[in-house]
Design a protein around this motif. Structure first.
Motif, PDB file in Angstrom:
ATOM      1  N   HIS A  59       0.857  -1.185   0.000  1.00 23.91           N
ATOM      2  CA  HIS A  59       0.000   0.000   0.000  1.00 23.91           C
ATOM      3  C   HIS A  59       0.898   1.241   0.000  1.00 23.91           C
ATOM      4  O   HIS A  59       2.029   1.213   0.498  1.00 23.91           O
ATOM      5  N   VAL A  60       0.394   2.340  -0.577  1.00 16.38           N
ATOM      6  CA  VAL A  60       1.153   3.591  -0.487  1.00 16.38           C
ATOM      7  C   VAL A  60       1.339   3.904   1.001  1.00 16.38           C
ATOM      8  O   VAL A  60       0.488   3.536   1.824  1.00 16.38           O
ATOM      9  N   CYS A  61       2.467   4.509   1.381  1.00 17.66           N
ATOM     10  CA  CYS A  61       3.467   5.156   0.553  1.00 17.66           C
ATOM     11  C   CYS A  61       4.826   4.467   0.691  1.00 17.66           C
ATOM     12  O   CYS A  61       5.880   5.120   0.744  1.00 17.66           O
ATOM     13  N   VAL A  62       4.835   3.134   0.725  1.00 15.63           N
ATOM     14  CA  VAL A  62       6.086   2.405   0.949  1.00 15.63           C
ATOM     15  C   VAL A  62       7.042   2.535  -0.233  1.00 15.63           C
ATOM     16  O   VAL A  62       8.253   2.408  -0.074  1.00 15.63           O
ATOM     17  N   GLY A  63       6.513   2.803  -1.426  1.00 16.99           N
ATOM     18  CA  GLY A  63       7.356   2.873  -2.609  1.00 16.99           C
ATOM     19  C   GLY A  63       8.360   4.005  -2.579  1.00 16.99           C
ATOM     20  O   GLY A  63       9.376   3.966  -3.269  1.00 16.99           O
ATOM     21  N   SER A  64       8.093   5.023  -1.762  1.00 16.95           N
ATOM     22  CA  SER A  64       9.018   6.155  -1.644  1.00 16.95           C
ATOM     23  C   SER A  64       9.651   6.200  -0.259  1.00 16.95           C
ATOM     24  O   SER A  64      10.186   7.225   0.149  1.00 16.95           O
TER      25      SER A  64
END
Length: 402
Positions: A59-64
């Motif tokens: 789930h966001v915001c793990v990508g950043s």
């Protein structure tokens, strides 16, 4: 049907919606003021992770590198998630959206974050393209179905149609899962004759062969297609100004309609670095444009000035033990540097793009965090180059000294 009303409404439940929600929470939003409407059944997630991971891990915001925003987070912040709800009509003059079930949603400020939809081979009338086990990857349901097929076709044959991010990264993922993978590319820089023109199926309606343009036939238990996407703007056609296939915005992602913003894939915005309007399909821009729009919205309310969006185009990918980053623009002359020998234990190589005597873009495979920051700085500052031969010899150290 019942009518709901919100101060802020985000239509679309992808990456941009999640990052917009986080920025609203950061800037200050009262319970019940903000809602996200999504036709998917889950809270916003990092879409690129569909190629390799499963929810709830991405789930966001793990990508950043941020906090993972589970459904509970939205509830704690008083943000309503309206899931499994498809919007079929937008009446911008009336500040109203209507769902397939007939529900009406009113808003004071709307953020359009509808993203893109995949281009399907059936759109072009490709023979047999409606067979079972031909997959496209855009939403969580697509990924779940592909995972089940991989389990069912252990040690089988897979064909990837398309050589972009999805094709390359999925090719690696399928290979890791012990499938025999072939890739066919429509792009002329690989082999324009190697493209799927038809499919044949078995008695169960499952794909069994891929027919190529050059006459060859590939066996296939699974086919994954990644040949691009189209921005989802149909709901708003004739109501907002459009440009270059998207919804035209200013540097704060405001559209031609008051109190309506557009972010991510659907926005055609002023790319300040190149002084031109451009539409960018990438997760990095989806995140940053969503945050910019919310900052602009809250800035107006608070009487605060917000800087114009000043975006540096950025793309990246990982495949097996390879990982590359690209910054800037891929136009003009090219200069190749470094060690691209596949036999090298740790190949490190790259490319500079030079236009009008300036470096406008840079690519690096195998770079460290510091080296990637260096090529980003080069693409942003656009230093002058007088001699391409000297640049070729200097290679990566040119970026490191800027």
């Amino acid at each position: 049907m019942a009518e709901k009303s919100f101060k802020y409404l985000i239509v679309g439940g992808g990456v941009a919606a999640g990052y917009a929600a986080r920025e609203f929470a950061k800037q200050g939003v009262e319970p019940g003021e903000l809602a996200i409407i999504s036709k998917e059944a889950v809270a916003p997630y990092e879409r690129p992770a569909l190629r390799a991971a499963r929810l709830p891990g991405f789930h966001v915001c793990v990508g950043s590198g941020g906090e993972r925003l589970l459904p509970e987070w939205y509830k704690e912040k008083g943000i309503e998630l309206i899931l499994s709800t498809e919007i079929v009509k937008a009446d911008l003059p009336a500040n109203t959206l209507v769902s397939a079930a007939g529900e009406k949603f009113k808003y004071q400020i709307l953020i359009i974050a509808t993203g893109s939809t995949v281009i399907k081979l059936t759109d072009f009338g490709v023979q047999g393209a409606d067979a079972k086990n031909i997959f496209y990857l855009r939403e969580i349901d697509d990924a779940d179905k592909l995972v089940e097929a991989i389990k069912a076709k252990k040690n089988g044959k897979a064909v990837i149609v398309g050589g972009g991010y999805i094709g390359l990264e999925l090719g690696a993922a399928l290979k890791i899962n012990n499938l025999d993978v072939s890739m066919v590319y429509p792009e002329p820089w690989c082999n324009k004759e190697q493209f799927a023109v038809g499919f044949t199926s078995n008695s169960n309606g499952e794909v069994k062969e891929v027919q190529l343009k050059d006459g060859r036939v590939l066996e296939a238990d699974i086919v994954v297609v990644g040949v691009g996407g189209r921005p989802i703007t149909t709901l708003f056609k004739g109501q907002v100004e459009e440009e270059k296939g998207g919804i035209k915005t200013d540097a704060f992602f405001k559209t031609s309609v008051p109190n309506v913003y557009a972010v991510g894939d659907v926005a055609t915005f002023p790319l300040k670095l190149y002084n031109e309007l451009r539409r960018v399909e990438h997760v990095d821009h989806a995140r940053k444009s969503a945050e910019q729009a919310v900052k602009a919205i809250k800035g107006i309310e608070k009487g605060q000035t917000v800087d114009e969006y000043d975006y540096l185009p950025y793309f990246y990918s990982r495949s097996f033990d390879l990982a590359w980053q690209f910054y800037g623009d891929n136009v003009g002359d090219t200069v190749l540097f470094g060690d691209n020998n596949p036999q090298s234990p740790k190949p490190k190589f790259g490319t500079y793009w030079i236009k009008d005597g300036k470096v406008v873009g840079a690519f690096l495979e195998g770079g460290t965090a510091e080296e990637n920051q260096a090529i980003a700085k080069v693409a942003k500052l656009q230093p002058k180059v007088e001699n391409l031969d000297v640049l070729t010899k200097e290679g990566l150290p040119f970026a490191s000294k800027i």
